[in-house]
Scaffold this motif. Sequence first.
Motif, mmCIF file in Angstrom:
data_model
loop_
_atom_site.group_PDB
_atom_site.id
_atom_site.type_symbol
_atom_site.label_atom_id
_atom_site.label_comp_id
_atom_site.label_asym_id
_atom_site.label_seq_id
_atom_site.Cartn_x
_atom_site.Cartn_y
_atom_site.Cartn_z
ATOM 1 N N ILE A 16 0.854 -1.179 0.000
ATOM 2 C CA ILE A 16 0.000 0.000 0.000
ATOM 3 C C ILE A 16 0.892 1.233 0.000
ATOM 4 C CG2 ILE A 16 -1.745 1.310 1.276
ATOM 5 C CD1 ILE A 16 -2.737 -1.337 2.408
ATOM 6 N N ARG A 17 0.741 2.055 -1.022
ATOM 7 C CA ARG A 17 1.605 3.222 -1.162
ATOM 8 C C ARG A 17 0.923 4.527 -0.750
ATOM 9 N NH1 ARG A 17 6.452 1.104 -0.870
ATOM 10 N NH2 ARG A 17 7.020 -0.224 -2.638
ATOM 11 N N GLN A 18 -0.419 4.546 -0.718
ATOM 12 C CA GLN A 18 -1.131 5.767 -0.376
ATOM 13 C C GLN A 18 -2.248 5.459 0.613
ATOM 14 O OE1 GLN A 18 -1.488 8.795 -3.725
ATOM 15 N NE2 GLN A 18 -1.537 6.892 -4.898
ATOM 16 N N VAL A 19 -2.323 6.271 1.658
ATOM 17 C CA VAL A 19 -3.306 6.054 2.718
ATOM 18 C C VAL A 19 -4.007 7.381 3.027
ATOM 19 C CG1 VAL A 19 -3.691 5.275 5.087
ATOM 20 C CG2 VAL A 19 -1.845 4.262 3.726
ATOM 21 N N GLY A 43 6.426 -0.299 4.089
ATOM 22 C CA GLY A 43 7.427 0.301 3.215
ATOM 23 C C GLY A 43 7.590 1.782 3.472
ATOM 24 N N SER A 44 8.817 2.254 3.348
ATOM 25 C CA SER A 44 9.151 3.630 3.705
ATOM 26 C C SER A 44 8.593 4.649 2.727
ATOM 27 C CB SER A 44 10.668 3.784 3.786
ATOM 28 O OG SER A 44 11.255 3.486 2.536
ATOM 29 N N ARG A 45 8.125 4.206 1.557
ATOM 30 C CA ARG A 45 7.645 5.162 0.557
ATOM 31 C C ARG A 45 6.134 5.384 0.616
ATOM 32 N NH1 ARG A 45 10.124 2.818 -4.861
ATOM 33 N NH2 ARG A 45 9.572 0.885 -3.804
ATOM 34 N N SER A 46 5.469 4.832 1.604
ATOM 35 C CA SER A 46 4.028 5.034 1.726
ATOM 36 C C SER A 46 3.727 6.512 1.997
ATOM 37 C CB SER A 46 3.462 4.183 2.867
ATOM 38 O OG SER A 46 3.629 2.815 2.594
ATOM 39 N N ARG A 47 2.708 7.036 1.303
ATOM 40 C CA ARG A 47 2.281 8.415 1.494
ATOM 41 C C ARG A 47 0.970 8.429 2.275
ATOM 42 N NH1 ARG A 47 2.215 11.481 -4.088
ATOM 43 N NH2 ARG A 47 0.890 9.721 -4.644
ATOM 44 N N VAL A 48 0.896 9.311 3.257
ATOM 45 C CA VAL A 48 -0.284 9.369 4.130
ATOM 46 C C VAL A 48 -0.859 10.782 4.111
ATOM 47 C CG1 VAL A 48 -1.150 9.113 6.480
ATOM 48 C CG2 VAL A 48 0.589 7.536 5.615
ATOM 49 N N LEU A 49 -2.187 10.860 3.926
ATOM 50 C CA LEU A 49 -2.892 12.127 3.980
ATOM 51 C C LEU A 49 -3.896 12.079 5.118
ATOM 52 C CD1 LEU A 49 -3.665 14.906 2.712
ATOM 53 C CD2 LEU A 49 -5.363 13.672 1.355
ATOM 54 N N TYR A 50 -3.761 12.992 6.079
ATOM 55 C CA TYR A 50 -4.728 13.140 7.158
ATOM 56 C C TYR A 50 -5.705 14.243 6.762
ATOM 57 C CZ TYR A 50 -1.366 10.549 10.071
ATOM 58 O OH TYR A 50 -0.527 9.609 10.581
ATOM 59 N N ALA A 51 -7.013 13.975 6.892
ATOM 60 C CA ALA A 51 -8.023 14.969 6.540
ATOM 61 C C ALA A 51 -8.992 15.148 7.711
ATOM 62 C CB ALA A 51 -8.788 14.527 5.293
ATOM 63 N N GLY A 65 4.216 17.140 12.572
ATOM 64 C CA GLY A 65 5.129 16.677 11.532
ATOM 65 C C GLY A 65 4.854 15.262 11.090
ATOM 66 N N GLY A 66 5.872 14.653 10.509
ATOM 67 C CA GLY A 66 5.745 13.297 9.984
ATOM 68 C C GLY A 66 6.698 13.036 8.838
ATOM 69 N N GLY A 67 7.319 14.115 8.329
ATOM 70 C CA GLY A 67 8.308 13.932 7.286
ATOM 71 C C GLY A 67 7.725 13.971 5.896
ATOM 72 N N ASP A 68 8.570 13.654 4.935
ATOM 73 C CA ASP A 68 8.159 13.671 3.531
ATOM 74 C C ASP A 68 7.043 12.656 3.285
ATOM 75 O OD1 ASP A 68 10.058 15.565 3.046
ATOM 76 O OD2 ASP A 68 11.571 14.139 2.346
ATOM 77 N N GLY A 69 6.097 13.028 2.443
ATOM 78 C CA GLY A 69 5.020 12.107 2.096
ATOM 79 C C GLY A 69 3.878 12.110 3.070
ATOM 80 N N VAL A 70 3.922 12.963 4.102
ATOM 81 C CA VAL A 70 2.843 13.060 5.086
ATOM 82 C C VAL A 70 2.271 14.471 5.032
ATOM 83 C CG1 VAL A 70 2.196 12.874 7.511
ATOM 84 C CG2 VAL A 70 3.955 11.362 6.567
ATOM 85 N N ARG A 71 0.966 14.575 4.765
ATOM 86 C CA ARG A 71 0.306 15.877 4.697
ATOM 87 C C ARG A 71 -0.989 15.847 5.485
ATOM 88 N NH1 ARG A 71 -1.360 18.390 -0.195
ATOM 89 N NH2 ARG A 71 -1.289 20.253 1.083
#
Length: 202
Positions: A16-19, A43-51, A65-71
């Motif tokens: 799973i790459r996007q959550v 996997g370290s490349r998973s992208r997570v979006l909190y809404a 925060g959360g680093g790259d790929g976390v918004r």
Amino acid sequence: MPPRPRHALRAGEPVIRQVLETGPGPPPHTTPATHRIFRQHRGSRSRVLYADHDPMVVAHLNAFGGGDGVRSVVADLCRPAQTLLPASGRTMDANTWEPVYRLRGWLDENAGGQTERERCLLRVLKIGEEYGEVAEAVHGVMGANPRKGESHTWDDVHKELCDVIVTSMVALATCTPDAAKVLDDRLRHLVDRALPTGEDAR
């Protein structure tokens, strides 16, 4: 709060790459955040979006925060299409509103004995003061005052315009808890009215 499920990634399983996590609330302190779980087990490349619909929660998440790929974004579950738009398709994101809410909080802390209504009125009136400084800068660019001459540059005008925008956003955030949504809805309405599509454009 029950512990979040953990699952070790087995060979051959899809990655799973996007959550998308909706309504996350403030950052968790006693349980691992979603992005940490997925990056550890998926996997370290998973992208997570909190809404979340609450701008203060989103501001807190961004500070966490959360680093790259976390918004984290302000979004309404009743409007899923808007939630799933790319960042370029949104009029304002949480990164824009976070400092606005910080400014509002600072003003609230130093408002003395002002009532909520008085805070709203004074911050709306502040917009007029900032507009006056834009007008002064434009006069300075044009050298309209013989005594002062060309006392300003267009960079000064740009800065003063930004002050008007930020002051207006702070006033809006003071007058309504749904400032981000109100501005987003209004801007879309103005764009749709000025640039109609379909039959309305004929």
